[in-house]
Design a protein around this motif. Structure first.
Motif, PDB file in Angstrom:
ATOM      1  N   THR A 197     -19.607   4.931   7.101  1.00 57.41           N
ATOM      2  CA  THR A 197     -19.988   4.084   8.244  1.00 57.41           C
ATOM      3  C   THR A 197     -18.823   3.495   8.942  1.00 57.41           C
ATOM      4  OG1 THR A 197     -21.718   3.306   6.671  1.00 57.41           O
ATOM      5  CG2 THR A 197     -21.624   2.109   8.524  1.00 57.41           C
ATOM      6  N   VAL A 198     -18.253   4.104  10.161  1.00 56.45           N
ATOM      7  CA  VAL A 198     -17.295   3.849  10.794  1.00 56.45           C
ATOM      8  C   VAL A 198     -17.960   2.739  11.802  1.00 56.45           C
ATOM      9  CG1 VAL A 198     -15.487   4.467  12.530  1.00 56.45           C
ATOM     10  CG2 VAL A 198     -16.097   5.727  10.710  1.00 56.45           C
ATOM     11  N   VAL A 199     -17.227   1.282  11.903  1.00 58.99           N
ATOM     12  CA  VAL A 199     -17.829   0.490  12.699  1.00 58.99           C
ATOM     13  C   VAL A 199     -16.904   0.064  14.001  1.00 58.99           C
ATOM     14  CG1 VAL A 199     -18.799  -0.682  10.768  1.00 58.99           C
ATOM     15  CG2 VAL A 199     -16.416  -1.257  11.260  1.00 58.99           C
ATOM     16  N   TRP A 200     -15.869   0.739  14.166  1.00 55.74           N
ATOM     17  CA  TRP A 200     -14.947   0.581  15.339  1.00 55.74           C
ATOM     18  C   TRP A 200     -13.981   1.909  15.406  1.00 55.74           C
ATOM     19  CZ3 TRP A 200      -9.491   0.149  16.134  1.00 55.74           C
ATOM     20  CH2 TRP A 200      -9.148  -0.416  17.507  1.00 55.74           C
ATOM     21  N   VAL A 201     -13.930   2.228  16.681  1.00 59.58           N
ATOM     22  CA  VAL A 201     -12.870   3.566  16.857  1.00 59.58           C
ATOM     23  C   VAL A 201     -12.271   3.133  18.102  1.00 59.58           C
ATOM     24  CG1 VAL A 201     -13.232   6.122  17.379  1.00 59.58           C
ATOM     25  CG2 VAL A 201     -15.076   4.929  16.287  1.00 59.58           C
ATOM     26  N   ALA A 202     -10.646   3.436  17.927  1.00 60.59           N
ATOM     27  CA  ALA A 202      -9.723   3.111  19.011  1.00 60.59           C
ATOM     28  C   ALA A 202      -9.821   4.150  20.040  1.00 60.59           C
ATOM     29  CB  ALA A 202      -8.370   3.003  18.413  1.00 60.59           C
ATOM     30  N   ASN A 203      -9.618   5.293  19.695  1.00 58.17           N
ATOM     31  CA  ASN A 203      -9.371   6.309  20.922  1.00 58.17           C
ATOM     32  C   ASN A 203     -10.632   7.344  21.036  1.00 58.17           C
ATOM     33  OD1 ASN A 203      -8.773   7.291  18.155  1.00 58.17           O
ATOM     34  ND2 ASN A 203      -8.083   9.218  18.994  1.00 58.17           N
ATOM     35  N   ARG A 204     -11.997   6.702  20.931  1.00 57.21           N
ATOM     36  CA  ARG A 204     -13.135   7.509  20.932  1.00 57.21           C
ATOM     37  C   ARG A 204     -13.096   8.462  21.885  1.00 57.21           C
ATOM     38  NH1 ARG A 204     -18.216   3.118  22.096  1.00 57.21           N
ATOM     39  NH2 ARG A 204     -19.354   5.100  21.590  1.00 57.21           N
ATOM     40  N   ASN A 205     -12.764   8.172  23.349  1.00 59.63           N
ATOM     41  CA  ASN A 205     -12.916   9.146  24.203  1.00 59.63           C
ATOM     42  C   ASN A 205     -11.657  10.197  24.408  1.00 59.63           C
ATOM     43  OD1 ASN A 205     -15.476   8.948  25.094  1.00 59.63           O
ATOM     44  ND2 ASN A 205     -14.613   7.083  26.587  1.00 59.63           N
ATOM     45  N   ASN A 206     -10.581  10.014  23.582  1.00 56.33           N
ATOM     46  CA  ASN A 206      -9.437  11.087  23.501  1.00 56.33           C
ATOM     47  C   ASN A 206      -8.980  11.085  22.062  1.00 56.33           C
ATOM     48  OD1 ASN A 206      -7.449  12.023  24.954  1.00 56.33           O
ATOM     49  ND2 ASN A 206      -6.139  10.486  25.397  1.00 56.33           N
TER      50      ASN A 206
END
Ligand code: NAG
Ligand code: NAG
Ligand code: NAG
Ligand code: NAG
Length: 351
Positions: free
Chosen positions: A80-89
């Protein structure tokens, strides 16, 4: 702060070592495992861990994807990933590092040292430190001089993904001009911005709005009446409550848990459904307790007092920790409105 932490840890290590005659070299490597300084970087397989061991930050590859992302998850439920930094890259493979650039920003670099993500803090930090707090907030501050680190130069709570954690704010900060909303993932293999956003709007009365790509309004919750949104009775549970702030500096929605042994999160699913999930301490499984629109738990008081209604589980009602069904027979027949009572009755002793 970091030095103090280190000293404390070293003293602990020394105590353990001398009192038990055990030498534990691994402990020195895990010193301040929640802190990233310029002397260290994080690559695939390595993580920062919050000091209470709730959250982890590191690289992950979602579903069947071969690409990797910097993200955050609960230690007990890594899927369960709750936050993503480079979500579009994304990184094309697993070769990337989290480190600092020369002005003290956090950056993710790919194999050829190109920046794929940056924290974009406006200040130049001479001695930057990133700290993963127990709330799941990744904060950046300057450790030089005597300045306190209360004024973070950047924090992940200002950049929401698809999940609202306890302490995160969905809405507007009029001082910084930042607007925080949730955006769904594209698919389980791809955390890039998907079709739906979940925003807090104030035109007249505060409303929560779900909008799909191309600004088509999907639905609104109806105005806030001081207790709940009229179209979505999120007050119908004794465990998680929405809290609304609306003044001259802030307008936002946040969530509050009413029991200490429980944590909660609100997620916008890939199909644009708002879901509230709950995790009991000691458990590794999230329970879906509320979804909008379409909520089988919607009718008030389904599980009675000290009970929680779960959309995705059988039996649907669950007693909170330390409680048991008041009437086992009724509970087994899926009529749980009598709720739960304390397992060990509180007895007043008479002398
Ligand atoms: C991964 O791929 C397999 C085979 O195509 C599929 O059955 C499975 O559902 C996929 N898993 C995810 C999480 O997408
Ligand atoms: C690193 O990122 C840059 C810029 O996005 C890109 O041109 C380059 O191909 C990437 N290198 C690798 C090894 O992925
Ligand atoms: C919230 O704030 C806005 C802007 O200040 C105001 O127009 C609105 O009446 C407020 N609503 C409530 C319920 O306080
Ligand atoms: C608005 O409410 C927030 C949260 O309670 C508070 O931190 C802030 O100081 C308030 N602003 C004003 C102007 O009262």
């Amino acid at each position: 702060m970091e030095l103090e932490l280190r000293r404390e840890h070293l003293q602990t290590v020394a105590r353990i070592t001398f009192s038990n005659f055990i030498i534990v070299p691994a402990i020195s490597l895990s010193l301040a495992a929640d802190t990233l300084g310029t002397n260290r970087c994080i690559s695939y397989g390595e993580t920062l861990v919050s000091s209470d061991l709730t959250f982890k930050l590191g690289f992950f590859t979602p579903g069947n994807s071969s690409m990797s992302y910097l993200g955050m998850w609960y230690k007990v439920s890594p899927e369960t990933v709750v936050w993503v930094a480079n979500r579009n890259n994304p990184l094309a493979d697993r070769d990337g590092v989290l480190t600092f650039n020369n002005v003290g920003n956090l950056v993710v670099l790919n194999e050829s040292n190109a920046v794929v993500w940056s924290s974009k803090s406006s200040r130049i930090l001479r001695n930057p430190v990133a700290h993963l707090l127990n709330s799941g907030n990744l904060v950046l501050w300057d450790n030089s001089g005597s300045s306190t680190h209360e004024a973070y130069s950047w924090q992940s709570f200002d950049y929401l993904s698809d999940t609202l954690l306890v302490g995160m704010k969905l809405g507007l900060n009029f001082r910084t001009g930042l607007e925080h909303h949730l955006t769904s993932w594209t698919s389980t293999d791809d955390p890039s911005r998907g079709d739906f956003t979940y925003t807090y709007k104030i035109d007249g009365l505060p409303q929560i709005e779900v909008v799909s790509k191309g600004s088509v309004k999907v639905y609104r919750t109806g105005p806030w009446n001081g207790v709940a949104f009229s179209g979505a009775s999120m007050e119908a549970n004794s465990v998680v409550n929405p809290v609304i702030v609306n003044n001259s500096t802030d307008a936002y929605l946040t969530i509050k848990t009413l029991k200490e042994d429980i944590t909660a999160k609100v997620v916008i699913s890939r199909d644009g459904i708002i879901e509230c999930h709950l995790l009991k301490s000691g458990s590794t499984e999230w329970d879906l307790i509320y979804s909008f629109p379409h909520d089988p738990c919607d009718s008030y008081g389904q599980c009675g007092s000290n009970g929680v209604c779960r959309v995705n589980q059988r039996p649907r009602c669950l007693c909170l920790q330390g409680f048991k069904p008041k009437s086992r027979d009724e509970w087994d027949m899926l009529n749980s409105t009598e709720g739960c009572i304390r397992k060990i009755p509180f007895v007043a002793t008479a002398f």
